[in-house]
Design an enzyme around this catalytic site. Structure first.
Site, PDB file in Angstrom:
ATOM      1  N   SER A 173       1.651  40.107  61.718  1.00 47.05           N
ATOM      2  CA  SER A 173       1.828  40.775  63.011  1.00 47.05           C
ATOM      3  C   SER A 173       1.407  39.890  64.189  1.00 47.05           C
ATOM      4  O   SER A 173       1.759  40.169  65.323  1.00 47.05           O
ATOM      5  CB  SER A 173       1.055  42.098  63.039  1.00 47.05           C
ATOM      6  OG  SER A 173      -0.324  41.863  63.135  1.00 47.05           O
ATOM      7  N   LYS A 191      -4.910  42.430  67.023  1.00 40.21           N
ATOM      8  CA  LYS A 191      -3.829  42.462  68.015  1.00 40.21           C
ATOM      9  C   LYS A 191      -4.321  41.857  69.328  1.00 40.21           C
ATOM     10  O   LYS A 191      -5.515  41.682  69.529  1.00 40.21           O
ATOM     11  CB  LYS A 191      -3.390  43.919  68.290  1.00 40.21           C
ATOM     12  CG  LYS A 191      -2.751  44.640  67.103  1.00 40.21           C
ATOM     13  CD  LYS A 191      -1.339  44.166  66.830  1.00 40.21           C
ATOM     14  CE  LYS A 191      -0.760  44.815  65.590  1.00 40.21           C
ATOM     15  NZ  LYS A 191      -1.400  44.422  64.333  1.00 40.21           N
TER      16      LYS A 191
END
Lengths: 154, 413
Positions: free
Chosen positions: A72, A109
């Site tokens: 990700s 993230k």
């Protein structure tokens, strides 16, 4: 041993000290190689071994190692299996890469603070990873700030 | 003034740092064989779980209420404790680490004491995720009392200030909750009508000294606000290291007892090297179940020619000692190894007739410790050490070694 009693008065207890080899090894003292002539300006410097751990870990009490899984954040240089150095002492700022606990799961993230909302942004070539928008109902907590990524090349 | 910083439900809190889903949920941490409760979260305390209680008694209840149980992950707790303590030591001018989750801090010279501890508490929370409570008082004994109060405050801080206030608190403080007063002493104090801390203050010192001990006098004075116990920031190294366990099942065979005892002596030797000490004496003991009919217990002590921390040497003497005390007709329940009269590695009295090449052996020990550190405990062991560890010591609910094992780090997606 027999003399021990006789010499008691002026006896000085002998203590033996063993040398700790570990501490010795770490200091390199550069001695001048030429015994006469102009002294090298570098002689005054004593080098210590470079310590990668100390370089990567600024706050040992607050630093944790974490393993990344998935892709990700591949555009940010974080790949599956990479080791992340996480500093919990740092306050997360806009655009920092963070470890967050969101709705029952840990995730890595990019932390984006916008005027009206907070977004945890995925940075991937694949579309299967989506951004996470944080609203009042989200169970959300920043766990730490990622300060380094360690990636194995070989 | 002295502060006592105490981690709240420390073991349970450590589990929560790496598993936030456990927040506000009841947690139990179990003893070495997953047998008894050794730590509880507040929620579990409220449900009535007691310290030391065997879990099998409440199996149904635990299952029904989905209570989380963990084997004790001492590698994790030890690492988190080091982190907390290093922050306290860095911030406070003088710190005495009192236990794995408690430390006394000397606040003398700090002008705004409450502001200081508030900041300290916040820092520990941010850096480690471990909540702590801090109590402030004029003496260690009173700081401990203040800490119990702090645990009930939202801010986690309580400062004992005026004498009147202290008196009021001591009036309702059960004597058994005072630092240093154990069960037996409590019974004795109660017998003489001393039930609260205030009762103790009002007892004649001469009487206390005569009937109890000088320590009871010290406790009385500490409760009055006179310092009798000081902050000891540089405790001497441990004088004894005892490694012992109760077996989950009784053991009869010599070889099995030997395996056990060797692994204790290896562990003891490793601890010894960690604190850079050498032991002058070794004691090996074995016991049968105290509650059974056929009882036997014995111990054997030896003195080393030269104080040592060499696993091989210690194991050799351990086996020799065990041979002298082992009797085949008994079932053993407990065994242990005590390494005593520990001196600093740097100050060993050499022996002229010593034939061992100590430097070479030291290198070997270092190598063993390093390999065991990198690859997990007991990767390298001596030939006779027990191999099937889990057969006896169950740790079925062990959380990962988040901070101590490369293969078990926290995973993030």
């Amino acid at each position: 041993m027999k003399n021990q009693k006789n010499t008691k008065k002026n006896e000085q207890k002998l203590e033996f000290f063993t040398v700790d080899g570990e501490n010795l090894k770490k200091i390199y003292i550069h001695e001048p190689t030429i015994s006469a002539g102009f002294p090298s300006p570098a002689d005054d410097y004593i080098d210590t071994e470079l310590n990668l751990h100390k370089y990567l870990v600024k706050h040992p009490a607050a630093t944790y190692f974490v393993r990344a899984s998935g892709y990700s954040m591949e555009k940010a240089g974080i790949y599956d299996g990479d080791l992340l150095v996480v500093d919990k002492s740092q306050e997360a700022k806009n655009r920092d890469i963070v470890i967050a606990y969101v709705n029952g799961e840990f995730t890595v993230k990019r932390y984006i603070i916008e005027k009206t909302k907070v977004i945890l942004k995925a940075e991937s070539n694949s579309k299967i990873y989506s951004n996470i928008e944080i609203n009042e109902e989200t169970e959300f907590e920043i766990w730490g700030v990622v300060t380094y990524t360690i990636h194995k090349n070989k | 003034m002295i502060a006592l910083a105490d981690c709240n439900n420390f073991y349970a809190s450590c589990e929560r740092v790496f598993n936030p889903a456990l927040k506000n949920k009841p947690i139990l941490v179990l003893s070495n064989n997953d047998g008894c409760i050794i730590a509880r979260s507040n929620e579990a305390k409220k449900m009535g779980f007691k310290m030391g209680e065997p879990v099998f008694k409440k199996k149904e209840f635990i299952k029904k209420n989905k209570i989380e149980m963990f084997s004790s992950n001492f590698a994790l707790y030890g690492d988190m404790s080091n982190r907390v303590m290093s922050i306290l030591m860095e911030e406070s001018p003088e710190t005495e680490i009192y236990s794995i989750d408690e430390a006394f801090l000397n606040l003398n010279g700090i002008s705004e004491k409450e502001k200081f501890v508030k900041k300290l508490r916040k820092k520990v929370m941010k850096w480690t995720g471990i909540p702590i409570s801090i109590g402030i008082g004029p003496t260690k004994t009173l700081a401990k009392i203040a800490n119990a109060k702090a645990k009930k405050e939202k801010e986690g801080i309580y400062s004992l200030k005026s004498e009147e206030e202290i008196k009021k608190i001591l009036e309702s403080k059960d004597i058994s909750n005072i630092w240093g007063i154990g069960n037996r002493t409590t019974t004795k104090l109660n017998y003489y009508g001393i039930k609260t801390a205030l009762d103790l203050i009002n007892t004649r010192p001469k009487f206390l000294k005569r009937v109890f001990s000088i320590n009871m006098l010290k406790t009385q004075e500490e409760l009055k606000g006179k310092k009798r116990y000081y902050i000891n920031a540089n405790p001497e190294m441990k004088k004894n290291i005892c490694t012992s366990r109760s077996f989950s099942k009784e053991i009869k065979e010599y070889d099995k007892v030997k395996e056990k005892i060797i692994s204790y002596s290896m562990r003891g030797a490793e601890k010894l090297r960690k604190q850079k000490g050498c032991a002058q004496t070794l004691t090996v003991f074995i016991q049968t179940n105290r509650f059974k009919e056929k009882r036997y217990s014995n111990a054997k002590s030896i003195i080393f020619d030269v104080a040592t921390n060499d696993s091989l040497e210690i194991v050799k003497k351990t086996i020799e000692s065990l041979k002298k005390i082992y009797r085949p007709s008994y079932k053993y329940k407990k065994a242990g190894v005590v390494l005593g009269e520990i001196v600093s590695e740097q100050r060993i009295q050499m022996n002229l007739f010593d034939k061992t090449n100590r430097n070479k052996r030291k290198e070997l020990m270092k190598a063993i410790d390093k390999i065991n550190y990198l690859n997990g405990k007991e990767t390298i062991k001596v030939g006779t050490q027990e191999t099937k560890k889990y057969k006896f010591e169950r740790q079925q609910r062990l959380s990962p070694g988040y901070t101590t094992k490369w293969k078990e780090l926290l995973r993030v997606k």
